[in-house]
Structure formats: C-alpha cells, structure tokens
Motif scaffolding. Structure first.
Motif, PDB file in Angstrom:
ATOM      1  N   GLN A  26       0.795  -1.222   0.000  1.00 60.15           N
ATOM      2  CA  GLN A  26       0.000   0.000   0.000  1.00 60.15           C
ATOM      3  C   GLN A  26       0.833   1.281   0.000  1.00 60.15           C
ATOM      4  O   GLN A  26       0.328   2.338  -0.366  1.00 60.15           O
ATOM      5  CB  GLN A  26      -0.968  -0.013   1.181  1.00 60.15           C
ATOM      6  N   HIS A 130       1.167  -9.307   4.521  1.00 60.63           N
ATOM      7  CA  HIS A 130       0.021  -8.412   4.357  1.00 60.63           C
ATOM      8  C   HIS A 130      -0.403  -8.500   2.884  1.00 60.63           C
ATOM      9  O   HIS A 130      -0.401  -7.505   2.164  1.00 60.63           O
ATOM     10  CB  HIS A 130       0.366  -6.993   4.789  1.00 60.63           C
ATOM     11  N   TRP A 131      -0.636  -9.737   2.443  1.00 59.10           N
ATOM     12  CA  TRP A 131      -1.341 -10.073   1.203  1.00 59.10           C
ATOM     13  C   TRP A 131      -0.531 -10.100  -0.087  1.00 59.10           C
ATOM     14  O   TRP A 131      -1.067 -10.490  -1.133  1.00 59.10           O
ATOM     15  CB  TRP A 131      -2.567  -9.176   1.002  1.00 59.10           C
ATOM     16  N   ASN A 175      -1.647 -10.743   8.343  1.00 57.45           N
ATOM     17  CA  ASN A 175      -2.656  -9.708   8.505  1.00 57.45           C
ATOM     18  C   ASN A 175      -3.977 -10.203   7.934  1.00 57.45           C
ATOM     19  O   ASN A 175      -4.064 -10.546   6.755  1.00 57.45           O
ATOM     20  CB  ASN A 175      -2.266  -8.439   7.750  1.00 57.45           C
ATOM     21  N   GLU A 176      -4.983 -10.260   8.777  1.00 53.65           N
ATOM     22  CA  GLU A 176      -6.356 -10.527   8.339  1.00 53.65           C
ATOM     23  C   GLU A 176      -6.487 -11.710   7.382  1.00 53.65           C
ATOM     24  O   GLU A 176      -6.860 -11.534   6.212  1.00 53.65           O
ATOM     25  CB  GLU A 176      -6.951  -9.276   7.694  1.00 53.65           C
ATOM     26  N   TRP A 178      -8.834 -13.640   7.170  1.00 53.92           N
ATOM     27  CA  TRP A 178     -10.211 -13.657   6.648  1.00 53.92           C
ATOM     28  C   TRP A 178     -10.291 -12.910   5.326  1.00 53.92           C
ATOM     29  O   TRP A 178     -10.926 -13.371   4.371  1.00 53.92           O
ATOM     30  CB  TRP A 178     -11.181 -13.035   7.675  1.00 53.92           C
ATOM     31  N   VAL A 179      -9.626 -11.751   5.254  1.00 55.51           N
ATOM     32  CA  VAL A 179      -9.746 -10.916   4.053  1.00 55.51           C
ATOM     33  C   VAL A 179      -9.079 -11.567   2.855  1.00 55.51           C
ATOM     34  O   VAL A 179      -9.663 -11.658   1.773  1.00 55.51           O
ATOM     35  CB  VAL A 179      -9.199  -9.493   4.289  1.00 55.51           C
ATOM     36  N   LEU A 183     -11.912 -12.531   0.370  1.00 55.55           N
ATOM     37  CA  LEU A 183     -11.905 -11.599  -0.761  1.00 55.55           C
ATOM     38  C   LEU A 183     -10.956 -12.062  -1.876  1.00 55.55           C
ATOM     39  O   LEU A 183     -11.223 -11.834  -3.052  1.00 55.55           O
ATOM     40  CB  LEU A 183     -11.549 -10.176  -0.302  1.00 55.55           C
ATOM     41  N   ASN A 317      -7.618  -6.056  14.283  1.00 56.92           N
ATOM     42  CA  ASN A 317      -7.919  -4.924  13.396  1.00 56.92           C
ATOM     43  C   ASN A 317      -9.411  -4.672  13.514  1.00 56.92           C
ATOM     44  O   ASN A 317     -10.217  -5.543  13.173  1.00 56.92           O
ATOM     45  CB  ASN A 317      -7.597  -5.266  11.937  1.00 56.92           C
ATOM     46  N   TYR A 319     -12.790  -2.110  12.916  1.00 51.71           N
ATOM     47  CA  TYR A 319     -13.371  -0.949  12.230  1.00 51.71           C
ATOM     48  C   TYR A 319     -14.854  -0.745  12.495  1.00 51.71           C
ATOM     49  O   TYR A 319     -15.294   0.347  12.768  1.00 51.71           O
ATOM     50  CB  TYR A 319     -13.150  -1.078  10.711  1.00 51.71           C
ATOM     51  N   TRP A 356     -18.585  -0.282   3.709  1.00 49.68           N
ATOM     52  CA  TRP A 356     -18.611  -1.329   4.737  1.00 49.68           C
ATOM     53  C   TRP A 356     -18.330  -0.813   6.136  1.00 49.68           C
ATOM     54  O   TRP A 356     -18.494  -1.542   7.107  1.00 49.68           O
ATOM     55  CB  TRP A 356     -17.587  -2.430   4.394  1.00 49.68           C
ATOM     56  N   GLU A 384      -4.859  -2.285  14.084  1.00 52.29           N
ATOM     57  CA  GLU A 384      -5.415  -1.310  13.134  1.00 52.29           C
ATOM     58  C   GLU A 384      -6.740  -0.803  13.667  1.00 52.29           C
ATOM     59  O   GLU A 384      -7.553  -1.582  14.176  1.00 52.29           O
ATOM     60  CB  GLU A 384      -5.730  -1.931  11.759  1.00 52.29           C
ATOM     61  N   TRP A 427      -4.765   3.142  11.887  1.00 52.06           N
ATOM     62  CA  TRP A 427      -4.660   2.890  10.445  1.00 52.06           C
ATOM     63  C   TRP A 427      -5.241   4.088   9.730  1.00 52.06           C
ATOM     64  O   TRP A 427      -6.424   4.328   9.839  1.00 52.06           O
ATOM     65  CB  TRP A 427      -5.422   1.626  10.013  1.00 52.06           C
ATOM     66  N   GLU A 434      -5.667   1.801  -1.428  1.00 52.60           N
ATOM     67  CA  GLU A 434      -6.671   1.072  -0.660  1.00 52.60           C
ATOM     68  C   GLU A 434      -7.195  -0.135  -1.465  1.00 52.60           C
ATOM     69  O   GLU A 434      -8.385  -0.261  -1.750  1.00 52.60           O
ATOM     70  CB  GLU A 434      -7.790   2.025  -0.233  1.00 52.60           C
ATOM     71  N   TRP A 435      -6.285  -1.003  -1.892  1.00 50.26           N
ATOM     72  CA  TRP A 435      -6.639  -2.272  -2.525  1.00 50.26           C
ATOM     73  C   TRP A 435      -7.626  -2.082  -3.680  1.00 50.26           C
ATOM     74  O   TRP A 435      -7.382  -1.240  -4.540  1.00 50.26           O
ATOM     75  CB  TRP A 435      -7.140  -3.268  -1.473  1.00 50.26           C
ATOM     76  N   PHE A 443      -7.460   6.654   4.351  1.00 49.79           N
ATOM     77  CA  PHE A 443      -7.480   6.338   5.787  1.00 49.79           C
ATOM     78  C   PHE A 443      -6.361   7.041   6.559  1.00 49.79           C
ATOM     79  O   PHE A 443      -6.232   6.861   7.769  1.00 49.79           O
ATOM     80  CB  PHE A 443      -7.310   4.828   6.005  1.00 49.79           C
TER      81      PHE A 443
HETATM   82  C1  GBH Z   1      -7.767  -3.516   6.643  1.00 46.43           C
HETATM   83  O1  GBH Z   1      -8.835  -4.282   6.194  1.00 46.43           O
HETATM   84  C2  GBH Z   1      -6.481  -3.838   5.946  1.00 46.43           C
HETATM   85  O2  GBH Z   1      -5.614  -4.574   6.788  1.00 46.43           O
HETATM   86  C3  GBH Z   1      -5.765  -2.657   5.404  1.00 46.43           C
HETATM   87  O3  GBH Z   1      -4.778  -3.058   4.518  1.00 46.43           O
HETATM   88  C4  GBH Z   1      -6.773  -1.719   4.780  1.00 46.43           C
HETATM   89  O4  GBH Z   1      -6.175  -0.666   4.103  1.00 46.43           O
HETATM   90  C5  GBH Z   1      -7.643  -1.189   5.885  1.00 46.43           C
HETATM   91  O5  GBH Z   1      -8.157  -2.206   6.673  1.00 46.43           O
HETATM   92  C6  GBH Z   1      -8.782  -0.303   5.432  1.00 46.43           C
HETATM   93  O6  GBH Z   1      -9.701  -1.005   4.669  1.00 46.43           O
HETATM   94  O7  GBH Z   1     -18.013  -5.719   1.568  1.00 46.43           O
HETATM   95  O8  GBH Z   1     -17.266  -7.989   1.938  1.00 46.43           O
HETATM   96  O9  GBH Z   1     -16.129  -6.579   0.349  1.00 46.43           O
HETATM   97  C7  GBH Z   1     -10.059  -3.892   6.793  1.00 46.43           C
HETATM   98  C8  GBH Z   1     -11.105  -4.928   6.817  1.00 46.43           C
HETATM   99  C9  GBH Z   1     -12.701  -6.157   5.684  1.00 46.43           C
HETATM  100  C10 GBH Z   1     -12.241  -3.966   4.916  1.00 46.43           C
HETATM  101  C11 GBH Z   1     -13.400  -6.460   4.383  1.00 46.43           C
HETATM  102  C12 GBH Z   1     -12.937  -4.249   3.601  1.00 46.43           C
HETATM  103  C13 GBH Z   1     -14.637  -5.519   2.558  1.00 46.43           C
HETATM  104  C14 GBH Z   1     -15.932  -6.122   2.924  1.00 46.43           C
HETATM  105  N1  GBH Z   1     -11.701  -5.138   5.516  1.00 46.43           N
HETATM  106  N2  GBH Z   1     -13.937  -5.246   3.797  1.00 46.43           N
HETATM  107  S1  GBH Z   1     -16.899  -6.643   1.596  1.00 46.43           S
END
Ligand code: GBH
Length: 489
Positions: A26, A130-131, A175-176, A178-179, A183, A317, A319, A356, A384, A427, A434-435, A443
């Motif tokens: 990132q 981290h992915w 890192n995460e 799940w994501v 995803l 992490n 949010y 989200w 985060e 974060w 942002e992916w 952020f």
């Molecule tokens: C984190 O993910 C990451 O670690 C970081 O790299 C990123 O920049 C930051 O947060 C901000 O997003 O509607 O099912 O597509 C955060 C958790 C969970 C956020 C899944 C995006 C998409 C949900 N993420 N979500 S979906």
C-alpha cells in the motif's frame, strides 16, 4: 505497600504501544526496483478486467521505498513509540523460495527502516504477510490453495527472524487471514482473484493456519530464547449484534457470525481447533448436499497441538459493527450460506468513505470484551483502527471524532473491564493504495499528494490531535518500575 515482590525477575513493565500502521504494497511503490519479484497484487492490478475502482496500481504508491527516512520523521513528529509495517515477501525472496535466491537489497531496505526507527526511539512491529504473495508461488501451485506453500512460508519467516530478529521484537505472521481468504480466494475482489466460496476458502484458511503454527513454533524454539520477542497473528471482524434484539435465534446468529470470522482463526490458534458451530454446520450442510465428508478440513492431532497456544498476543484490526439475522440458507452456497445468517448494518449508524465501515465506537469495546472473555484475557494489541473519507482532506474533524470515540472505548475495555490491551495502532500513518478501491478511499492521518510525483506528505488535523492525545497519555503513564495492567510477562 504494593504487592509486587513476588513478580519474577523478567516481569518488567512495558510501555503501552501507541503507534500507526501501514503495509508494504500500500505504501512502498518501487514494485520492480532493486531485484524485487512480482507479487500477486502486482499481477492483479495489471490483469485485464480486474476491477480496481480507479484503474490504479501501487507501482509508485507513497514512494516509501525511497522515502522511509521521511516517514520515520513523520512518526517522530507524531511522538508514537511504535510503528507497524509489513515486509514484502517477493522483495526479499523474488521467487518466493530460498532456492530461488535471496535479494539482499530488499532485505537491506527493511534493515535500514528498522535501524532508522530504533535510532528514533520507535519500536518496530513487523507483519510478515500483508497479502503480497510472491507471484511465482501462485502460478506454481495456486498459492494458499496448496499445502506446498507451508514450508516456503516457514523459510521466509526464518530468514526474517534471522536477519531482523535481533531488532524486531514484535512479529505478526498474517494480517487478516479472513480478508485474503474470502476476498482473495472466495469472492475474487482481491488478488489472486479466485472465486470459490464453497471449498477453496476453507482450504486456504487451513493451510495458512498450519503455516502460522509452524512459523510460531520455529520462533519459539530457535529464536525466542535469545531474541525474546513475541509472535502473533492479526484478525479482523465485526462485533455483531442481533438484528432483532428480542430474538433468541438472532442472538445466537450474532455469536455465530463472530465465530465464522474471528474464531475461524483464533479458536485454532488458542484452542487447537475450529469452533464447534463451524464444524457441525458445515458438516451437516456437506452431508445434506451428498458429499462424502465435510468441506471444512480437519487438523491432525499433531497440527492441533502445534496450533494450540500459538500466539503471544491477540492482534485485532477493528473498524465496524454489523447486525445478524438468523435465516436457514442453502447447503451448497459456501462460506456465507454456511453461516445461516443474513448480515446487515443499522441505517442509523453514521457512515464513512467506505460503504462497509459504519461509525460504531461501542463495537471496539464490545469486540475486545468478547475476545478477552473467549480467550482468557490474552495480551491484545489493536493493530489497526481508523476511518476513511473520499477526499483526503486535512481538515478531517470527522476522523478526530472517530479516534476520540474509538480510543475512549478501548480505554474503557482496558480500565473498566480489565481487558489486557497493550497497544493501539491507528490505520493509517498516511493515505495509501486502498486495494480494490485504489486511491478513492483515504485512511491516513497524514495526507499524501498523489498528483505530485514527489508524493509530499502533510499532517492532517487528526495527526495533530493524535500527537497531542498520545503525548498526554504517555506522560500520565505509570513510571516504568511499576507493573501496569497492560504489561506482558
Ligand atoms: C484492513 O482491512 C487492511 O488490513 C488494510 O490493509 C486496509 O487498508 C484497511 O483495513 C482499510 O480497509 O463488503 O465484503 O467486500 C479492513 C477490513 C474487511 C475492509 C473487508 C474491507 C470488505 C468487505 N476489511 N472489507 S466486503
């Protein structure tokens, strides 16, 4: 008199970690510089038909590969005592494997960054993954879909412990998960863009958990005795409330939802196996669909033993919150249907720059309480927490409000509910890639001008607020000789 005389000699009070976080892909840029190999993200952003919202890439991003000294000066201005960054696996192992050769220039970048941090009194916390998987490993055997990846991840972890472990005392394997599982391999919204919620997501998670346990045990055995650091994993999830607060089924659905996000990973890491709810529900649905065995893989006895207790701290992490409604869904739809939950958001929750993310400060407190209760109050680091907008403005009062409220709730979890919170990372240090949203959601507490090739940085109002807030917190901290609630033995 204070009752501390029986504390073992190595029981020293540690400072609460106040920091900011970023990740390699990132912010670094320099995607093909100094011998770096390609990651699955370098490929994904170039792939035809990939939906990065603004068709952008992180080829340049914030140019942190060149500007790391400037970044450390920003951290110094903020007065943080810690910084969370991630290491790009293909920057240090361009082909993903030891056999494919070590890129010394890539390692040197991280050595320089860590030295610069330490010279400025800032503790590094390094995330190994981290992915940004080396593309070669995706091409060769579909990355995390194959157990062939496990020894390569362990080799990579070992190399980093060897080269950085005398200086880095806080490590995160992943890192995460799940994501990148859901995803990346389930919905295809992230790299590598695979779409299979039925089987692949469970296999990917299984493999990464096995890799995590092996890396943890390697550190524990060969590095921890001398290096004295800590290894953990960082998980994301929402604190989930029942949609209908008087419905017992919805209450159970809310619990189940957290088990299908957090506990999918943290139950194996703390208890050695997947949550009962996942095993029975996926098992039953697999049987009902006529499959010979459950789509959820099983750990061997040896793997369970290796996993159980494979974390020195809980990385969180956090949010947003969500709502769960109980509803029986299909037997063959995969991860979401397996939960028998319809997930929504309360329309009264304030929004942000990300669909989200709803501003729900109580959720971080309740989430920490839920995890602390389930896992017997482990040391917990909020690795985060933050909020987005879509313009990157430096007049970001909304972000100040967000941090004040969320940090207030973290403090409440720690002081009032005695949760063992030992650190907090905002974060993000700065606006970045942002992916799948590219440069459309910001952020950062520091602004980056992405229209200027120099990528100049400017403190936002929230950065100044965070600076003043943590300065006040640090001066009111107990002196270092007095063990605090947040200290880790
Ligand atoms: C984190 O993910 C990451 O670690 C970081 O790299 C990123 O920049 C930051 O947060 C901000 O997003 O509607 O099912 O597509 C955060 C958790 C969970 C956020 C899944 C995006 C998409 C949900 N993420 N979500 S979906």
């Amino acid at each position: 008199l204070m009752l501390i005389s029986s504390a073992p000699a190595q029981c020293t009070a540690e400072e609460f970690l106040w920091g900011t976080a970023t990740s390699a892909y990132q912010i670094e840029g320099a995607w093909d510089v100094d011998g770096k190999g390609m990651s699955i993200w370098d490929e994904f952003v170039r792939r035809n038909g990939t939906t990065i919202k603004d068709n952008s890439t992180a080829d340049i991003a914030c140019r942190s590969y060149e500007k790391y000294k400037e970044d450390v000066q920003l951290l110094k201005q903020l007065g943080v005592n810690s910084y969370r960054f991630s290491i790009s696996w293909p920057r240090v192992l361009p082909n993903g494997t030891l056999a494919g050769g070590i890129n010394e220039k890539g390692i040197q970048y991280y050595v320089n960054l860590v030295d610069e941090l330490l010279a400025n009194g800032i503790q590094p916390l390094a995330t190994l993954y981290h992915w940004d998987l080396p593309l070669t490993l995706q091409n060769e055997f579909q990355g995390w879909e194959s157990e062939q990846i496990i020894p390569h991840f362990v080799d990579y972890a070992k190399l980093m412990f060897e080269r950085l472990g005398d200086k880095v005392k806080w490590w995160l394997t992943f890192n995460e998960p799940w994501v990148f599982t859901v995803l990346g391999y389930g919905l295809g919204a992230h790299a590598p863009g695979t779409k299979d919620l039925v089987n692949t997501v469970y296999i990917v998670s299984h493999n990464l958990l096995r890799a995590h346990a092996k890396a943890y045990r390697l550190y524990e055995k060969d590095f921890k005795p001398r290096q004295q650091g800590k290894v953990g994993i960082t998980l994301n999830g929402a604190y989930v409330l029942p949609k209908n607060t008087s419905s017992e089924l919805d209450k159970k659905a809310a619990q189940r939802s957290m088990e299908f996000s957090f506990s999918w990973y943290s139950d194996p890491v703390y208890f050695g196996d997947y949550p009962e709810e996942m095993k029975t529900r996926i098992g039953n649905k697999s049987a009902a669909a006529g499959l010979p065995k459950s789509r959820l893989p099983e750990f061997t006895a040896e793997e369970k033993a290796e996993l159980k207790g494979s974390s020195d701290f809980f990385g969180l992490n956090y949010y947003t919150s969500s709502l769960a409604e109980h509803k029986i869904l299909s037997n063959d739809g995969g991860y979401y249907d397996d939960q028998d939950i319809v997930s929504t958001m309360d329309p009264s929750w304030p929004g942000s720059g990300s669909p989200w993310l709803k501003v729900t400060p109580f959720g971080i407190r309740e989430g920490i309480k839920w995890l602390s209760a389930r896992y017997d109050n482990p040391p917990l680091v909020v690795t985060e927490n933050g909020v987005s907008d879509n313009d990157g403005t430096t007049s970001d009062q909304h972000r100040i409000d967000f941090y004040r409220e969320y940090i207030g709730n973290v403090t409440q979890a720690k002081n009032e509910f005695k949760c063992n919170v030992v650190g907090y990372f905002a974060w993000s240090l700065m606006d970045n890639f942002e992916w799948a949203e590219g440069y459309t959601e910001y952020f950062g507490i520091v602004a980056v001008d992405f229209n200027d090739p120099e990528r100049p940085r400017t403190l936002k109002d929230s950065a100044k607020w965070y600076r003043d807030f943590i300065a006040a917190e640090m001066t009111t901290q107990a002196p270092a000789t007095t063990p605090k609630a947040g200290s880790i033995v």
